[in-house]
Write an enzyme that holds these catalytic residues in place. Structure first.
Site, short mmCIF file in Angstrom:
data_model
loop_
_atom_site.label_atom_id
_atom_site.label_comp_id
_atom_site.label_asym_id
_atom_site.label_seq_id
_atom_site.Cartn_x
_atom_site.Cartn_y
_atom_site.Cartn_z
N LYS A 237 0.83 -1.20 0.00
CA LYS A 237 0.00 0.00 0.00
C LYS A 237 0.87 1.25 0.00
CE LYS A 237 -3.88 -2.45 2.11
NZ LYS A 237 -4.64 -2.79 3.33
N GLN B 76 -4.58 -1.27 9.49
CA GLN B 76 -4.47 -2.61 8.90
C GLN B 76 -5.10 -3.64 9.83
OE1 GLN B 76 -3.30 -3.32 5.77
NE2 GLN B 76 -3.96 -5.42 6.14
N ASP C 205 -11.17 3.22 4.19
CA ASP C 205 -11.58 1.82 4.10
C ASP C 205 -13.10 1.66 4.15
OD1 ASP C 205 -9.48 0.18 3.57
OD2 ASP C 205 -8.93 -0.16 5.67
#
Ligand SMILES: NC(=O)C1=CN([C@@H]2O[C@H](COP(=O)(O)OP(=O)(O)OC[C@H]3O[C@@H](n4cnc5c(N)ncnc54)[C@H](OP(=O)(O)O)[C@@H]3O)[C@@H](O)[C@H]2O)C=CC1
Ligand SMILES: NC(=O)C1=CN([C@@H]2O[C@H](COP(=O)(O)OP(=O)(O)OC[C@H]3O[C@@H](n4cnc5c(N)ncnc54)[C@H](OP(=O)(O)O)[C@@H]3O)[C@@H](O)[C@H]2O)C=CC1
Lengths: 308, 308
Positions: free
Chosen positions: A64, A108, A131
């Site tokens: 990422k 994460q 997200d």
């Protein structure tokens, strides 16, 4: 098998198109890089929070960050020890919420079990939640019926990427029967909502579903997100079905060059012979998830710039 | 038709059970009344906001206020002229949010078109949103997988009532295929989520669905919420299916005693001959919606009492 069915089958085979997620994602990332390059001084920024040292999480976080870099998005890494306290994490998020160089904050997952994942995800400001897991954004998605790329909030990257793949592959969804395998908050359930918003008829199946094959066999579009290696077989599919394989499963390859390989939730070889379009693993949904993260970060940046 | 199929059919008929929403709702309301009577001085309070003079809305509001009264819940009525401004409504809601005699705030829908329904629904404090339409509660429902009566937030009354009817009628949902007709924020979509949370396999169909009959024909449980009088026919059903009819449609009865009558989205007579269990209209889901409003108000009161 008679020769004419052989022929029919090979014609079907010939028609089967690989949905090249890698290439589509690359084009999107290039486009994002161009947009970012064209920006005045201020660039989009993504903060990535990693707790502990799970190798898979480390790999994803590195991918990422690298993807950000190559698109001109500034990435800020926050790596914490496995034992970090909830308070420290919450403080970090609070600071990032206020930091105007940061337009996206990514935690994460999974977090170690002593941390309260829900509370931490909720602490991210909804405008920076790239997200799409903050309740404000979860609710917004449930109530949204416009085009997925025009939503004024972040949609979870993986199902968003699946929608882009379907659109780029010109798969008609209106009135189509889509069967989603899996009902997680991250993939299956938001995917079901996104398909419904595109006027598909949607069925959600999961581990308690009976006769799952019969259900899949009716589908015009199958989205598999169960985390079961090669579960969906070719003979589960209606000829001509479109298959989006979200699964990433590592299977041992005794005697192979590498000790393991990655496979999807779909048995690719048998499915490819029946489907009209199909995503490979790797190289299908995976690269799209990262492209959508960059896309959500840029979109978030653009919305914030407009506000100020 | 041979005489043995006649017999089989009449046996099926005989087995077909009417789900008596009126009786189930009455028991629940009695139970609520007892719980409220047992409370110390402080009683639950529901504020009901009505804008304009739609006869159907007035009828519903009156029914809700009366139901409160009979359960010992205090109701506060706020009736506004059709022309009321957004500001006045928002101020009213703000005051009610702060008023500690009020544990539930209900805005009767639909609102006149000059008002921004979303903004007004969002202005209700989530803890007092007994209709379950605030984004906080919408998100909570999407992320909830426990029992519907144990949720620490309000679930929309109509789908919640449907779940209670299914439970009271001992309909097994785990692994059952449930087809929900309609995808509204008020009924269809939350219903789909509630069924999924009970481990059903769920299909959502709507006005863009093709071959809707074929889909319905597979269902173990059918929930109809489309607002189309008597759309679902008996021959759309799998023998033994359970039918929950949410629809309330007024149809003309030329030459009848009354000029109109209320019917559901299901053609009751033909469906009754095939279904194992079915809700009538009226007397099925309708009374449950009101019972659940009282229930949500009491639950909201109980949660607030705990907090203080
Ligand atoms: N390509 C990418 O970028 C990404 C890939 N993934 C991959 O996608 C897959 C799914 O991820 P995620 O949704 O997070 O996983 P979860 O484990 O959270 O959810 C899996 C879902 O699949 C269902 N399921 C499990 N086994 C079966 C079975 N035998 N039959 C039917 N349904 C079953 C589960 O049902 P139940 O609810 O009943 O338990 C659950 O709903 C994984 O392989 C993951 O690695 C995930 C995110 C991103
Ligand atoms: N018993 C009770 O207490 C209550 C009863 N109701 C009743 O329930 C019904 C539904 O209410 P509500 O959800 O608010 O209504 P909405 O009008 O908001 O939604 C109707 C849904 O049905 C779908 N639909 C419409 N026509 C068809 C068709 N021909 N075939 C398939 N699907 C169709 C629509 O599809 P699309 O999205 O594509 O337009 C939409 O999703 C109404 O009759 C209403 O009066 C509602 C609330 C409480």
């Amino acid at each position: 098998m008679t020769s004419s069915t052989e022929e029919a089958k090979s014609e079907l085979n010939a028609a089967s198109q690989i949905i090249d997620g890698k290439a589509i994602a690359a084009r999107i990332r290039q486009d994002i890089a161009q947009q970012v390059a064209a920006l005045a001084e201020k660039k989009p920024g993504l903060a990535v929070i990693l707790v502990g040292s799970r190798p898979d999480s480390q790999t994803y976080v590195n991918m990422k960050k690298k993807a950000c870099e190559s698109a001109g998005i500034v990435s800020f890494g926050f790596d914490f020890d496995e034992t970090v306290t909830q308070e420290v994490l919450l403080e970090t998020v609070q600071k990032l919420n206020q930091d105007d160089r940061v337009h996206g904050i990514l935690v994460q997952l999974p977090l170690p079990s002593h941390l309260d994942q829900d509370t931490i995800l909720k602490s991210v400001h909804p405008d920076k939640d790239v997200d799409g897991l903050h309740p404000t954004n979860v609710a917004a998605l449930q109530m949204y019926s416009g085009h997925f790329l025009e939503a004024p909030f972040s949609i979870p990257c993986t199902p968003l990427g699946c929608c882009v793949l379907l659109e780029q592959s010109a798969v008609p969804l209106r009135g189509a029967h889509c069967v989603v395998l899996g009902r997680s908050q991250l993939v299956g359930w938001p995917m079901a909502r996104l398909l419904l918003a595109q006027d598909a008829t949607v069925t959600v199946v999961h581990s308690k579903t009976r006769n799952i094959e019969d259900m899949v066999r009716q589908a015009d579009v199958v989205v598999a997100a169960v985390g079961r290696a090669q579960m969906v077989k070719g003979d589960w599919l209606k000829p001509g079905a479109v298959v989006i394989d979200v699964g990433i499963n590592s299977v041992d390859t005794p005697g192979g060059k590498k000790p393991y390989k990655l496979v999807g939730d779909v048995d690719y070889d048998s499915a490819k012979a029946v489907a009209s379009k199909i995503t490979p693993v790797p190289g299908g949904v995976g690269p799209m998830t990262i492209a959508m993260l960059l896309r959500n970060t840029l979109a978030s940046f653009q919305r914030m710039q407009k506000q100020t």
